[in-house]
Design a protein around this motif. Structure first.
Motif, PDB file in Angstrom:
ATOM      1  N   GLY A 311      18.810  22.479   6.766  1.00 55.42           N
ATOM      2  CA  GLY A 311      18.819  23.722   6.004  1.00 55.42           C
ATOM      3  C   GLY A 311      19.239  24.889   6.880  1.00 55.42           C
ATOM      4  N   PHE A 312      19.182  26.076   6.320  1.00 58.64           N
ATOM      5  CA  PHE A 312      19.584  27.279   7.057  1.00 58.64           C
ATOM      6  C   PHE A 312      18.587  27.579   8.166  1.00 58.64           C
ATOM      7  CE2 PHE A 312      18.973  31.832   7.742  1.00 58.64           C
ATOM      8  CZ  PHE A 312      20.239  32.209   8.161  1.00 58.64           C
ATOM      9  N   THR A 313      19.106  27.896   9.337  1.00 53.00           N
ATOM     10  CA  THR A 313      18.291  28.379  10.452  1.00 53.00           C
ATOM     11  C   THR A 313      19.059  29.498  11.127  1.00 53.00           C
ATOM     12  OG1 THR A 313      17.313  26.191  10.841  1.00 53.00           O
ATOM     13  CG2 THR A 313      17.162  27.792  12.627  1.00 53.00           C
ATOM     14  N   GLY A 314      18.451  30.671  11.227  1.00 52.65           N
ATOM     15  CA  GLY A 314      19.139  31.780  11.865  1.00 52.65           C
ATOM     16  C   GLY A 314      18.527  33.113  11.487  1.00 52.65           C
ATOM     17  N   PHE A 326      14.743  44.542   6.730  1.00 52.95           N
ATOM     18  CA  PHE A 326      14.289  44.245   8.074  1.00 52.95           C
ATOM     19  C   PHE A 326      14.867  42.910   8.529  1.00 52.95           C
ATOM     20  CE2 PHE A 326      11.310  42.148   5.307  1.00 52.95           C
ATOM     21  CZ  PHE A 326      10.938  40.995   5.961  1.00 52.95           C
ATOM     22  N   PRO A 327      15.068  42.750   9.829  1.00 54.52           N
ATOM     23  CA  PRO A 327      15.622  41.492  10.356  1.00 54.52           C
ATOM     24  C   PRO A 327      14.530  40.442  10.515  1.00 54.52           C
ATOM     25  CG  PRO A 327      15.298  43.033  12.147  1.00 54.52           C
ATOM     26  CD  PRO A 327      14.921  43.773  10.890  1.00 54.52           C
ATOM     27  N   THR A 332      14.970  27.171   6.615  1.00 51.00           N
ATOM     28  CA  THR A 332      14.742  26.570   5.297  1.00 51.00           C
ATOM     29  C   THR A 332      14.784  25.058   5.421  1.00 51.00           C
ATOM     30  OG1 THR A 332      15.810  28.476   4.261  1.00 51.00           O
ATOM     31  CG2 THR A 332      15.516  26.514   2.901  1.00 51.00           C
ATOM     32  N   ARG A 333      13.775  24.400   4.871  1.00 49.55           N
ATOM     33  CA  ARG A 333      13.698  22.951   4.939  1.00 49.55           C
ATOM     34  C   ARG A 333      13.370  22.379   3.548  1.00 49.55           C
ATOM     35  NH1 ARG A 333      15.986  24.041   8.715  1.00 49.55           N
ATOM     36  NH2 ARG A 333      15.588  23.525  10.913  1.00 49.55           N
ATOM     37  N   PRO A 334      13.888  21.172   3.232  1.00 44.90           N
ATOM     38  CA  PRO A 334      13.610  20.567   1.919  1.00 44.90           C
ATOM     39  C   PRO A 334      12.213  19.987   1.825  1.00 44.90           C
ATOM     40  CG  PRO A 334      14.927  19.069   3.231  1.00 44.90           C
ATOM     41  CD  PRO A 334      14.798  20.334   4.043  1.00 44.90           C
ATOM     42  N   ILE A 335      11.642  19.995   0.634  1.00 47.54           N
ATOM     43  CA  ILE A 335      10.403  19.286   0.318  1.00 47.54           C
ATOM     44  C   ILE A 335      10.790  18.188  -0.662  1.00 47.54           C
ATOM     45  CG2 ILE A 335       8.121  19.446  -0.746  1.00 47.54           C
ATOM     46  CD1 ILE A 335       8.012  22.358   0.140  1.00 47.54           C
ATOM     47  N   LEU A 346      11.010  24.904   1.465  1.00 44.53           N
ATOM     48  CA  LEU A 346      10.082  25.713   2.247  1.00 44.53           C
ATOM     49  C   LEU A 346      10.887  26.668   3.110  1.00 44.53           C
ATOM     50  CD1 LEU A 346       7.289  26.416   3.490  1.00 44.53           C
ATOM     51  CD2 LEU A 346       7.680  24.558   5.113  1.00 44.53           C
ATOM     52  N   VAL A 347      10.589  27.956   2.985  1.00 41.15           N
ATOM     53  CA  VAL A 347      11.275  28.975   3.775  1.00 41.15           C
ATOM     54  C   VAL A 347      10.250  29.599   4.728  1.00 41.15           C
ATOM     55  CG1 VAL A 347      12.676  31.069   3.742  1.00 41.15           C
ATOM     56  CG2 VAL A 347      12.788  29.456   1.817  1.00 41.15           C
ATOM     57  N   VAL A 348      10.504  29.490   6.019  1.00 46.02           N
ATOM     58  CA  VAL A 348       9.618  30.052   7.043  1.00 46.02           C
ATOM     59  C   VAL A 348      10.347  31.221   7.695  1.00 46.02           C
ATOM     60  CG1 VAL A 348       8.286  29.590   9.126  1.00 46.02           C
ATOM     61  CG2 VAL A 348       8.669  27.763   7.448  1.00 46.02           C
ATOM     62  N   SER A 349       9.681  32.396   7.739  1.00 47.48           N
ATOM     63  CA  SER A 349      10.332  33.592   8.282  1.00 47.48           C
ATOM     64  C   SER A 349       9.397  34.320   9.243  1.00 47.48           C
ATOM     65  CB  SER A 349      10.729  34.554   7.155  1.00 47.48           C
ATOM     66  OG  SER A 349      11.609  33.926   6.245  1.00 47.48           O
ATOM     67  N   VAL A 350       9.999  34.898  10.302  1.00 48.19           N
ATOM     68  CA  VAL A 350       9.268  35.711  11.272  1.00 48.19           C
ATOM     69  C   VAL A 350       9.956  37.063  11.370  1.00 48.19           C
ATOM     70  CG1 VAL A 350       8.512  35.916  13.668  1.00 48.19           C
ATOM     71  CG2 VAL A 350       8.570  33.662  12.577  1.00 48.19           C
TER      72      VAL A 350
END
Length: 397
Positions: A311-314, A326-327, A332-335, A346-350
């Motif tokens: 998935g998308f990483t960046g 905001f940056p 993003t990973r599949p379930i 699943l979308v994980v953001s920091v």
């Protein structure tokens, strides 16, 4: 004794589909069997001859082939016809068409053979029992519970239950046989002969066996499934704890509908980062949190994950409830379901706003000091590992 037909009733003519004139005076073996001589085939003794020879009634079930190739089954009963002095002067033959009965019996036999084959080859343990002993056990039962086949029939069916459950399951069995309410499908614990415990799913059905009600019990060893479910539950609990405890990380679960993807779950960290409460976002489009130019890329990213690609990483620009952009670093990973089909994302953001501010402050600070160094009248140099890594203009001169 010449096998001549002297009289017939209407029922016989109807059964044999013949006219009276076709029958009277003809030989019985010709009328009934189509033979040109008395019946002497092996397995089909002539009932009339038996009567003449023994003086006793004789009966036989005979299959007759019709002109159209079909078969008709008849039950024949031959009885002696005696004159006043007791001498046998003829034979009275009663014929009954039992074709439908024979067909039903054959169908039943074939059905029983099919079901026996299914039961004998089933991977699930299956037994027939009353509340006192096993009446039948298939090979899977013997293998699963480590009971030799010769010992299975006659075994107390509840002896494979732990001591603390034995009487309870026996009580339920008696309720079933009495026609009273008892669970038909349930999970319980049983044990092998060596004492190894097993998690079992059991289906019970009262059936007729040799004229009396008994219990058909089909069991399935679900020990490994239970272990897997427990491991999955513990894993989900750990992930849920992380989901709730990660105050500075956003976890968002969405469906897999592309640009129209809706939020299915919204972590406390997501609430803190975006300014929305969970009830405000569940069921809403996840696009509320993204710039339009990024939303149009959702279908492509989801399709890539369905194909098994990463998935998308960046870094991406996200949008808070206040409208502030905001940056953030996002991944993003599949379930997937048990069959490997993607059902959610699943979308994980920091939030890296403070990091970007610190980087910008450092860049500006470096620029200021670089300006001062370049304008200094003194030579300035920076050495690292014995090498000059920076020298201002004055130093270079």
């Amino acid at each position: 004794r010449e096998y001549c037909v002297t009289d017939v009733n209407d029922a016989y003519l109807k059964t044999m589909n013949k006219r009276r004139e076709e029958v009277l005076g003809e030989r019985c073996y010709s009328v009934f069997h189509g033979f040109d001589s008395p019946c002497r085939r092996e397995g089909y003794p002539c009932p009339a001859r038996v009567v003449f020879e023994t003086g006793e009634p004789s009966q036989l079930v005979h299959c007759r082939t019709n002109k159209d190739g079909t078969h008709t089954w008849n039950a024949l009963l031959a009885s002696p016809l005696r004159e006043a002095g007791g001498k046998i002067i003829g034979v009275i033959s009663a014929v009954r068409d039992i074709t439908e009965i024979c067909k039903a019996q054959e169908a039943l036999r074939e059905s029983e053979e099919r079901y026996r084959a299914v039961v004998e080859n089933s991977f699930d343990p299956i037994i027939l029992h009353d509340t006192e002993r096993v009446l039948y056990a298939n090979p899977a039962f013997c293998d699963t519970f480590q009971i030799p086949a010769r010992e299975a029939v006659g075994l107390d069916p509840y002896s494979i239950a732990p001591n603390d459950l034995c009487e309870e399951v026996r009580r339920l069995g008696k309720l079933r046989l009495e026609g009273k309410e008892a669970p038909r499908i349930y999970e319980t614990k049983l044990q092998r002969r060596d004492g190894t415990p097993l998690e079992i799913e059991c289906l019970n059905q009262v059936v007729q066996y040799r004229g009396r009600p008994v219990i058909l019990a089909v069991t399935r060893d679900i020990t490994e499934r239970k272990r897997a479910e427990e491991a999955l539950r513990e894993r989900e609990e750990r992930l849920r704890a992380i989901f709730k405890a990660a105050d500075n990380v956003s976890f968002i679960i969405t469906d897999a509908a592309g640009e129209d993807s809706r939020v299915l779950d919204f972590s406390p960290g997501a609430e803190r980062m975006f300014g929305y409460r969970k009830p405000e976002m569940v069921g809403k489009p996840v696009s509320l949190l993204h710039l339009p130019e990024n939303v149009v890329r959702f279908p492509e990213a989801l399709e890539a994950m369905r194909r098994g690609e990463p998935g998308f990483t960046g870094e991406a620009m996200l949008v808070r409830k206040s409208g502030e952009k905001f940056p953030a670093l996002s991944a993003t990973r599949p379930i997937c379901d048990a069959d490997g089909n993607m059902v959610a994302a699943l979308v994980v953001s920091v939030d890296i706003t403070e990091q970007r501010r610190a980087e910008e402050a450092l860049r500006k600070s470096e620029q200021r000091y670089r300006t001062l160094a370049e304008q200094s009248l003194a030579g300035i140099a920076i050495f690292q590992d014995g090498r000059v890594v920076y020298g201002n203009r004055r130093f270079q001169e």
